[in-house]
Design a protein around this motif. Structure first.
Motif, PDB file in Angstrom:
ATOM      1  N   TRP A 161      -4.226   4.493   3.765  1.00 49.56           N
ATOM      2  CA  TRP A 161      -3.855   3.263   3.274  1.00 49.56           C
ATOM      3  C   TRP A 161      -3.840   2.017   3.645  1.00 49.56           C
ATOM      4  CZ3 TRP A 161      -3.786   7.879  -0.046  1.00 49.56           C
ATOM      5  CH2 TRP A 161      -3.999   7.760  -1.049  1.00 49.56           C
ATOM      6  N   TYR A 202       0.534  -1.292  -0.263  1.00 49.27           N
ATOM      7  CA  TYR A 202      -0.077   0.314  -0.317  1.00 49.27           C
ATOM      8  C   TYR A 202       0.997   1.235  -0.054  1.00 49.27           C
ATOM      9  CZ  TYR A 202       0.758  -0.083   5.514  1.00 49.27           C
ATOM     10  OH  TYR A 202       1.881   0.379   5.870  1.00 49.27           O
ATOM     11  N   LEU A 209      -9.210   1.174  -1.828  1.00 54.92           N
ATOM     12  CA  LEU A 209      -8.197   2.064  -1.195  1.00 54.92           C
ATOM     13  C   LEU A 209      -9.092   3.265  -1.796  1.00 54.92           C
ATOM     14  CD1 LEU A 209      -5.673   0.604  -3.629  1.00 54.92           C
ATOM     15  CD2 LEU A 209      -5.768   0.748  -1.053  1.00 54.92           C
TER      16      LEU A 209
END
Length: 742
Positions: A592, A542, A602
């Motif tokens: 995130w 991420y 996301l």
């Protein structure tokens, strides 16, 4: 006529006043009156409480029960406020204190049949374990009686061992994320992605659940039936064990680095206990427990990190037209249904809210517009953990310690272990359901087939574990168990059956630990400290997705956004308070991280970057304030209040994970590095340890010098001594007293 109208008006006003008064006072009177601990009237307990220079209680007694009684007294002296919340949860009365949020907890109390679980199984616990819980309850009752002005809720006391046991039955399932299942089902929302494709015909409302404000200033969806303060299991913990051959000086080291809320019902409370019956342990517990959950005794120690195996199964029930019966193996069975009253405080009033809870042969049942869904989870209808933790406290060898874990009574959490003989171990502990191979246990199961209703947990020998790896080190940072000891010693994923549902994710903290541990042939104490306090990220998963998403933003005609984009591109991938981009990155990372860990969509990169830039400009007038001006350790009010700079971030080894946004725009950390303990066994020497907490022992006593006396040490990354041995406790005593039961 006017007199009649006036008289009617007074009658109406009187009726309204009667109703209002009734809503103010009904709950304590109608609540089932508690009963005192068994045998408390005829048994006298006595304990000595020695408080260290930092106010940490060291509790001594002739028997283990005497010590448990003293634990309750000491903890109540420091945080009776939170202990009452925990007891109210265990009595199904938290809504009368905490309003809507509390009523959500009370709903789950009834849904999971927490009281029934305790009532069925508490009498079958060993007598010495029950004695521990009865003594602890006696201590709570005594403190409540002697400090009646602090009691929040009428008829909350007295309590007994069964009440305390009920609290365990209620809260434990939420450490492996049961709330992530109950919440969506109650709200009629989509289930987490790990439960596979959407249920056929499942058409949740597009309307988002209402948002409620929590007492700590955070927000949560009101539809969620429980909010314990953990913010889910995503925030995690770290743990390390280093064997003598790897430590460079022959010392076995164990580091406990739990990440828990800094306040509330699952905040750590440090203590040392010792009895003449052989119970001697230093560590920390949660409010409502008579014993520590992690730490060390003379011989061995352990720490825990949250793991996330597939512990929960969902069954779609086939209901008849009446909605009161479900089909199982070709027969219709009556759904067990009970109507309960949830107290919901609203200002001075407590409203009675009626709800119906259901159960089937599978377990709790939630009915929404999309159907009836039964839930079955690991550790259901079991409170063996009450005895298991007690036995772990007194274990003296690795074999004895493992034999307790092998009972599969502790529903979840990884264990990282070390001992005086130089053994280190990692156990992916969980009471994983003993499922048959074949069905898609990740999906929604048919509720009409009893062969899918598993019984009990898998055998201990099927769990992932590593004992004394050749690498000489072990770690866990809430990651998959297939990364724990280095490539040569790690577990082969193919050796673990898929129906165990072991997680496959890596946290950033895990990736960073892998990176750091591989750099050193020797991991001595200074090296281990540098690893633990590391503030770096690995540009993967991420983190990489976020950076790439920001880089791809079209900032044409948006000068401030372009400046923020350029600034983040220069970020050195740390949260060490040095780089110009650290404050901006701190605000950006958390959304995130949350999306990754909770399997949520996301965030939008441009939207998040704009919000972060706007926040910094509004409150600091620049995109580049020192991160330490933004991130703060705050505890107050009163003369011992503190407001100190912090470093670390969400998902770094030096963890400042979750925070409240204060009115001045600063981020007041409420979750991250919490109880930290370094434990060392040096050959031929008694065990020694050091520890630290973010605030102090007296977390809800602003007038106490121990309200925040550890905060400055915590910020400076310093530790304080743990006075495990009585001679050291006496040398460093701030206060000393003996307490006796009435």
């Amino acid at each position: 006529m006017k007199k009649w109208l006036a008289r009617s008006g007074w009658l109406l006003l009187t009726a309204v006043l009667v109703v209002l008064v009734g809503l103010m006072v009904w709950e304590p009177f109608l609540a089932q009156k508690g009963r005192a601990a068994e045998g408390s009237a005829s048994r006298t307990y006595e304990a000595e409480i020695i408080r260290s220079e930092y106010g940490v209680p060291h509790i001594y007694g002739k028997t283990d029960a005497d010590v448990a009684y003293g634990v309750a007294i000491a903890h109540a002296e420091d945080d009776f406020f939170t202990l009452q919340d925990v007891i109210a949860m265990a009595r199904g009365r938290y809504g009368a204190i905490a309003g809507e949020e509390g009523a959500q907890v009370d709903y789950v109390y009834h849904l999971l049949d927490a009281r029934g679980t305790a009532r069925r199984h508490y009498p079958g616990l060993p007598a010495d374990t029950r004695a521990l819980f009865e003594a602890y309850a006696t201590g709570l009752n005594q403190y409540a009686e002697e400090n009646a002005g602090e009691v929040k809720l009428g008829n909350l006391f007295p309590v007994n061992g069964e009440d305390v046991a009920t609290g365990f039955a209620l809260r434990q399932p939420f450490f492996f994320g049961l709330n992530n299942v109950i919440g969506p089902l109650v709200a009629g929302e989509p289930l987490p992605p790990e439960f596979g494709p959407a249920i056929p015909g499942y058409d949740p409302s597009e309307t988002a659940p209402p948002i409620m404000n929590n007492p700590d200033g955070s927000e949560t969806a009101a539809a969620l039936p429980i909010h314990m303060g953990e913010d889910g299991a995503m925030a995690g913990s770290n743990a390390w064990a280093i064997a003598p051959a790897k430590s460079g000086d022959g010392v076995t080291r164990l580091v406990s680095n739990s990440h828990q809320p800094w306040r509330g019902g699952v905040a750590w409370y440090e203590l040392v206990v010792e009895s003449e019956e052989g119970w001697h342990y230093a560590g920390a517990n949660f409010p409502g427990s008579p014993f520590p959950f992690l730490g060390h005794n003379e011989h061995l120690g352990w720490t825990n990190t949250v793991n996330r195996p597939d512990m929960t199964d969902i069954y779609r029930l086939e209901m008849d037209d009446s909605g009161t019966r479900y089909r199982l193996d070709g027969e219709w069975r009556d759904l067990e249904s009970t109507t309960v009253t949830l107290p919901v405080r609203m200002g001075p009033l407590v409203l009675p809210v009626r709800r119906t809870v259901h159960r089937s042969a599978h377990g709790p049942v939630i009915i929404n517009d999309n159907g009836a869904f039964a839930i079955r989870y690991g550790g259901i209808d079991n409170i063996g953990q009450l005895d298991a933790y007690y036995r772990l406290n007194k274990a003296e060898t690795l074999a004895e310690w493992e034999s307790v874990l092998a009972r599969m009574d502790i529903p979840s959490t990884n264990f990282i272990y070390g001992d005086k003989d130089g053994n280190i171990a990692y156990v992916y502990n969980a009471a994983i359901p003993n499922r048959q191979a074949g069905p898609n246990w990740r999906g929604i199961l048919p509720g009409n087939d009893s062969s899918l209703i598993w019984q009990g947990a898998v055998d201990y020998n099927r769990l992932p574990k590593i004992i004394n790896p050749g690498s000489g080190w072990l770690y866990n940072a809430n990651n998959q168990p297939y990364s724990a000891a280095g490539p040569a010693d790690d577990i082969d994923p193919g050796s673990i059956a898929p129906e165990l549902g072991v997680e496959l994710k890596m946290t950033n903290r895990a990736r960073r630990t892998e990176e750091l541990m591989a750099q050193f042939d020797i991991i001595d104490r200074p090296t281990l400290e540098r690893i633990k306090y590391d503030t770096g990220y690995v540009r993967a998963d991420y983190v990489s997705t976020m950076m790439d998403g920001v880089a791809a933003i079209d900032t044409t005609g948006k000068p401030q956004l372009a400046q923020a984009q350029t600034l983040l591109a220069s970020w050195d991938i740390t949260s060490d308070n040095i780089g110009d981009a650290d404050a901006l990155a701190l605000l950006m990372i958390r959304p995130w991280m949350g999306a990754e860990y909770q399997n949520q969509p996301l965030p939008d990169a441009e939207e998040e970057l704009q919000q972060a830039a706007d926040h910094l400009m509004k409150h600091f007038g620049t995109l580049t304030p020192p991160m330490s001006d933004l991130l703060r350790l705050r505890q107050g009010p009163g003369k011992y209040a503190v407001d100190l700079p912090l470093d670390g971030g969400s998902d770094t080894l030096r963890a400042s994970t979750l925070w409240n946004v204060d009115e001045d725009g600063r981020l007041s950390v409420r979750h991250g590095d919490s109880f930290l303990m370094f434990i060392e066994w040096e050959p031929g020497q008694p065990v020694r340890s050091q520890s630290i907490q973010p605030f102090g022992a007296a977390t809800t006593r602003p007038d106490s010098p121990h309200f925040t006396d550890q905060a400055a040490l915590f910020v400076r990354k310093e530790l304080k001594p743990v006075h495990f041995w009585r001679v050291d406790a006496l040398k460093n005593a701030r206060s000393r007293k003996t307490v006796r039961s009435n």
